[in-house]
Design a protein around this motif. Structure first.
Motif, mmCIF file in Angstrom:
data_model
loop_
_atom_site.group_PDB
_atom_site.id
_atom_site.type_symbol
_atom_site.label_atom_id
_atom_site.label_comp_id
_atom_site.label_asym_id
_atom_site.label_seq_id
_atom_site.Cartn_x
_atom_site.Cartn_y
_atom_site.Cartn_z
ATOM 1 N N GLU A 181 0.849 -1.196 0.000
ATOM 2 C CA GLU A 181 0.000 0.000 0.000
ATOM 3 C C GLU A 181 0.887 1.249 0.000
ATOM 4 O O GLU A 181 1.934 1.272 0.648
ATOM 5 N N ASP A 182 0.461 2.260 -0.730
ATOM 6 C CA ASP A 182 1.213 3.510 -0.708
ATOM 7 C C ASP A 182 0.736 4.377 0.453
ATOM 8 O O ASP A 182 -0.021 3.912 1.324
ATOM 9 N N GLU A 183 1.172 5.636 0.472
ATOM 10 C CA GLU A 183 0.876 6.492 1.635
ATOM 11 C C GLU A 183 -0.617 6.764 1.814
ATOM 12 O O GLU A 183 -1.050 7.126 2.901
ATOM 13 N N VAL A 184 -1.401 6.553 0.753
ATOM 14 C CA VAL A 184 -2.862 6.751 0.910
ATOM 15 C C VAL A 184 -3.610 5.419 0.920
ATOM 16 O O VAL A 184 -4.828 5.380 0.766
ATOM 17 N N GLY A 185 -2.866 4.343 1.097
ATOM 18 C CA GLY A 185 -3.509 3.041 1.268
ATOM 19 C C GLY A 185 -3.899 2.338 -0.029
ATOM 20 O O GLY A 185 -4.716 1.415 -0.010
ATOM 21 N N LEU A 186 -3.333 2.772 -1.142
ATOM 22 C CA LEU A 186 -3.663 2.141 -2.419
ATOM 23 C C LEU A 186 -2.524 1.234 -2.882
ATOM 24 O O LEU A 186 -1.346 1.576 -2.741
ATOM 25 N N ARG A 187 -2.922 0.100 -3.460
ATOM 26 C CA ARG A 187 -1.930 -0.805 -4.060
ATOM 27 C C ARG A 187 -1.869 -0.544 -5.559
ATOM 28 O O ARG A 187 -2.708 0.183 -6.121
ATOM 29 N N THR A 188 -0.919 -1.190 -6.216
ATOM 30 C CA THR A 188 -0.771 -1.023 -7.656
ATOM 31 C C THR A 188 -1.882 -1.773 -8.390
ATOM 32 O O THR A 188 -2.142 -2.944 -8.100
ATOM 33 N N SER A 189 -2.525 -1.105 -9.328
ATOM 34 C CA SER A 189 -3.547 -1.737 -10.167
ATOM 35 C C SER A 189 -2.994 -1.894 -11.574
ATOM 36 O O SER A 189 -2.529 -0.923 -12.173
ATOM 37 N N VAL A 190 -3.039 -3.113 -12.074
ATOM 38 C CA VAL A 190 -2.549 -3.389 -13.427
ATOM 39 C C VAL A 190 -3.712 -3.933 -14.254
ATOM 40 O O VAL A 190 -4.211 -5.020 -13.962
ATOM 41 N N PRO A 191 -4.160 -3.191 -15.251
ATOM 42 C CA PRO A 191 -5.274 -3.698 -16.079
ATOM 43 C C PRO A 191 -4.810 -4.814 -17.004
ATOM 44 O O PRO A 191 -3.679 -4.805 -17.490
#
Lengths: 277, 217
Positions: free
Chosen positions: A251-261
């Motif tokens: 998770e990054d600093e805002v709690g999001l992970r990497t999304s790969v379409p």
């Protein structure tokens, strides 16, 4: 009062006539230039422009579709081998991954045999677009990327299984999506035979990731969508062609992970006749 | 864990592949190569086609031909047979989890039959294949373990059946429907194999079930 207004009036060419004559001159030059001959068939340019080279023409044929399918088999093989070499495949899944590598190898050989029979050149490496864009994004999310400041995943084994599931669903979607594009029933039968194998791979992985019975299918939609998509063995009533999004990494600093379409192959993912490994 | 569930560990954890797997895998690989080889005669005429020639081929028809319709009618009857068999299973004492799966699979077959009906039009049979139903009904009325095993076998048979049909049917719209059904039924087979206590990867992945064939006449 301007300087022009101070000019003495001369018979025949006053200030207004002077501007008219100037405008007429510009218009005349423009017309002459437009009507004149030119050596270049292209649009007029200012300055010196380099000669352009036409892009090769890509025709979607049976051979192109089958070469694309082979490239996706090799993409899966490469990803699995990379994960095994990196030691991030869960120990309980190593045998499954090795089995899937063997299956994908057999699929690639079968598909390339068809390519040869159709007079095409077999394609024996990973899909160029996936290898250039998708796979590097996946690897960076899992093992980290110092250059972009991306931290390694907090759970590489979870991510590897989710990537494997997504790749198997993608492979099944690929063969299913090629059915209406292949020109003869014999090729459609061959394609769906392999698509059936890929669908089974994805279902087996869903059971491993989500467990049983929770991994069979979604019984009730959750109030909040999960941050990481849940893998199901029976995700839809019909085989879907909707593509998917892989959510992996820390998770990054805002709690999001990497999304790969990962969208069903289209014109920009096809492996055309003029492409080679 | 619900008591109605057979003891089934997650797939990868229970992947103790039998000693014959190497041979079976080679057979699978050989089968795929054989499939490619079997296409040689039909594709031989196309082998020398240049890319320019390939672009001038006639597009396959979208709508089903009369011959396609005959096969689609058989496919719809097979799907309705499956639906009926799962209804028989649901009338028995299945545990809650198994019943949930069987109901979901039953509903899926109903959806396939309805979609095929729309493709076929007014000549759709709208009824199960009586002979097939009579042949299989006993397997879907026993105990839970035999029912899920019979379900897995039925799904594998339907996958094989629709795959065979795809090798014959010329209409693109029909082919798209059958392809999406094959993908889904392959997944049904894995889940039902899991409920039946699959012991190794081959139990999930290999399909040596014969295709169903339309009754003659």
């Amino acid at each position: 009062m301007t300087l022009v207004n101070q000019l003495p009036s001369q018979p025949g060419v006053d200030r207004r006539q002077f501007f008219r004559l100037g405008g007429l001159g510009v218009a005349t030059v423009t017309v002459v230039a437009a009507c004149g001959g030119t050596d270049s068939p292209g649009i007029a340019r200012v300055g010196v422009a380099p000669t352009t080279t036409d892009l090769p023409t890509g025709t979607v044929s049976d051979v192109v579709l089958l070469r694309t399918a082979a490239s996706i088999e090799f993409t899966a093989i490469d990803v699995y081998n990379t994960a095994l070499e990196a030691g991030i495949v869960p120990s309980g899944a190593v045998e499954t991954v090795e089995r899937f590598i063997a299956d994908h190898t057999a699929h690639a050989e079968a598909v390339n045999a068809l390519v040869t029979e159709l007079g095409g050149e077999p394609f024996t490496c990973a899909n160029p677009r996936l290898a250039e864009i998708t796979v590097p994004a996946i690897l960076a999310a899992i093992v980290g990327d110092e250059a972009s400041g991306k931290a390694p995943s907090d759970d590489p084994e979870r991510d590897v299984l989710n990537v494997a599931y997504a790749l198997e669903v993608y492979a099944a979607e690929t063969y299913q999506s090629f059915i209406p594009m292949l020109s003869v029933p014999e090729l459609r039968k061959a394609a769906i035979s392999i698509g059936n194998d890929e669908a089974r791979h994805s279902a087996v992985l869903a059971l491993a990731i989500t467990g049983t019975p929770a991994g069979y299918f979604e019984v009730e939609a959750p109030a909040e969508p999960p941050k990481i998509p849940v893998a199901y063995a029976m995700p839809t009533v019909f085989g879907s062609l909707g593509g998917q999004t892989i959510v992996i990494g820390a998770e990054d600093e805002v709690g999001l992970r990497t999304s790969v379409p990962l969208d069903t192959p289209a014109a920009n993912t096809f492996v055309y006749d003029y492409q080679s490994c | 864990m619900d008591t109605d569930m057979p003891d089934t560990a997650p797939a990868v954890a229970s992947a103790d592949v039998a000693s014959t797997n190497g041979l079976r895998r080679r057979l699978l690989g050989a089968g795929l190569i054989g499939l490619a080889g079997s296409l040689v005669p039909s594709l031989a005429a196309r082998a020398g086609a240049s890319p320019d020639q390939a672009t001038t081929t006639t597009a396959p028809p979208k709508r089903p031909s009369e011959a396609d319709l005959e096969l689609l009618r058989f496919a719809q009857a097979a799907e309705l047979t499956a639906m009926s068999l799962y209804n028989t299973a649901l009338a028995t004492d299945l545990g809650p989890n198994t019943a949930l799966v069987v109901a979901r699979v039953r509903d899926a077959h109903q959806a396939y039959a309805q979609t095929l009906s729309a493709e076929i039009g007014k000549t759709a049979p709208g009824a199960p294949d009586d002979a097939l139903l009579a042949d299989l009904e006993g397997s879907f009325g026993g105990d839970q373990a035999s029912i899920v095993a019979a379900g897995a076998a039925l799904e594998n048979s339907l996958v094989a059946t629709h795959t065979e049909l795809l090798g014959t049917i010329t209409g693109i719209d029909s082919a798209k429907i059958l392809a999406s059904i094959v993908i889904a039924e392959a997944r049904h087979a894995v889940v039902l194999a899991d409920l039946a206590g699959a012991g190794g990867l081959d139990d999930y992945l290999l399909n040596d079930a014969p295709a169903l064939a339309p009754a003659e006449g």
